[in-house]
Design a protein around this motif. Sequence first.
Motif, PDB file in Angstrom:
ATOM      1  N   CYS A   1      -5.950   0.694   5.931  1.00 39.79           N
ATOM      2  CA  CYS A   1      -6.303   2.058   5.507  1.00 39.79           C
ATOM      3  C   CYS A   1      -7.805   2.252   5.335  1.00 39.79           C
ATOM      4  O   CYS A   1      -8.304   3.363   5.478  1.00 39.79           O
ATOM      5  CB  CYS A   1      -5.559   2.433   4.229  1.00 39.79           C
TER       6      CYS A   1
ATOM      7  N   CYS B   1       0.428   3.020   3.708  1.00 38.93           N
ATOM      8  CA  CYS B   1       0.912   2.409   4.954  1.00 38.93           C
ATOM      9  C   CYS B   1       2.042   1.419   4.737  1.00 38.93           C
ATOM     10  O   CYS B   1       2.634   0.922   5.694  1.00 38.93           O
ATOM     11  CB  CYS B   1      -0.243   1.741   5.696  1.00 38.93           C
TER      12      CYS B   1
ATOM     13  N   GLU C   1      -8.094   3.559   1.602  1.00 40.39           N
ATOM     14  CA  GLU C   1      -8.244   2.265   0.921  1.00 40.39           C
ATOM     15  C   GLU C   1      -6.851   1.718   0.633  1.00 40.39           C
ATOM     16  O   GLU C   1      -5.862   2.444   0.752  1.00 40.39           O
ATOM     17  CB  GLU C   1      -9.004   2.452  -0.399  1.00 40.39           C
TER      18      GLU C   1
ATOM     19  N   CYS D   1       0.835  -1.204   0.000  1.00 47.81           N
ATOM     20  CA  CYS D   1       0.000   0.000   0.000  1.00 47.81           C
ATOM     21  C   CYS D   1       0.872   1.257   0.000  1.00 47.81           C
ATOM     22  O   CYS D   1       1.814   1.380   0.789  1.00 47.81           O
ATOM     23  CB  CYS D   1      -0.910  -0.020   1.227  1.00 47.81           C
TER      24      CYS D   1
ATOM     25  N   CYS E   1      -3.138  -4.275   5.223  1.00 47.16           N
ATOM     26  CA  CYS E   1      -3.453  -2.842   5.156  1.00 47.16           C
ATOM     27  C   CYS E   1      -4.774  -2.550   5.870  1.00 47.16           C
ATOM     28  O   CYS E   1      -5.777  -3.207   5.617  1.00 47.16           O
ATOM     29  CB  CYS E   1      -3.540  -2.426   3.682  1.00 47.16           C
TER      30      CYS E   1
HETATM   31 ZN   LIG Z   1      -2.698   1.005   3.522  1.00 41.20          ZN
END
Ligand SMILES: [Zn+2]
Length: 253
Positions: free
Chosen positions: A214, A205, A225, A202, A212
């Motif tokens: 997010c 992150c 996302e 990602c 992930c």
């Molecule tokens: Zn992420």
Amino acid sequence: MDPKTEKTCDDFYLYHQTLLSPAAQEFESNLSAGRVRLHHVVQVNMLTAHAVDYLVAIRNSTRGSQVKRSQLVREFDKDFFVLGARVQNQKFQIVDAVNNSVKHIELDRGRYKELVTKYGDIGFRCLREEGGLVLFETTKYRFDYSRVVLGPVLSSIARVCFDGIEAVYGFAQGGGELIQGDASDEDPIDRMIAYCNPVYKCDDCGQSEDDCRCGEFVYDGERGEFRPFKENSDFNFDFDDVMAEISGAYTKD
Ligand SMILES: [Zn+2]
């Protein structure tokens, strides 16, 4: 190298070896074990922000050089730019602002006007422990501070291996090149394997799709996302050139 520059490089080398690097390693192992606490984040954030003072001292040890701390922080954000990432491209500035707010109880808003306009009220109170994470929370943002901001800064500065003070000097002049390197020096077979097996992480992150989180977070007022990018991107990769390096018998159609 003149003696003054040599001394400032050696000071940073020692700081990096004995404080920053071990603290970063400990932080990363706590992070991957899901044991990261607020005080770990604040400690490592402080050590990282302070490292910039050493780098400023190296730059300014050369006669006539008068670089300001804020200028160097922005330069590092440019050097470690991540295509497509949202918060990450101001990661050094955010680490600096959070540290300023911890050190002076309240953030010097005049000095961080642009960041405050974009992210909201940055301060020590915008960091909060929740469910094994340390969240950064303002009106328009809510994300995993360790993975979105601190982790990428640590990879850019704390996890660099310096083999001497010449390398420290080079890093202080412009950090990016030293650790981003040039993939074309790598073994062509390794480059081809990486090309055929892209790893998607990602953008925000740095986690794989399974890890992930997010989607639970907010970036600039919008729900986050998984935003995939190829982790092992080799921007100079040319299939025919690399094949020709692997086998002299290869010819392009
Ligand atoms: Zn992420």
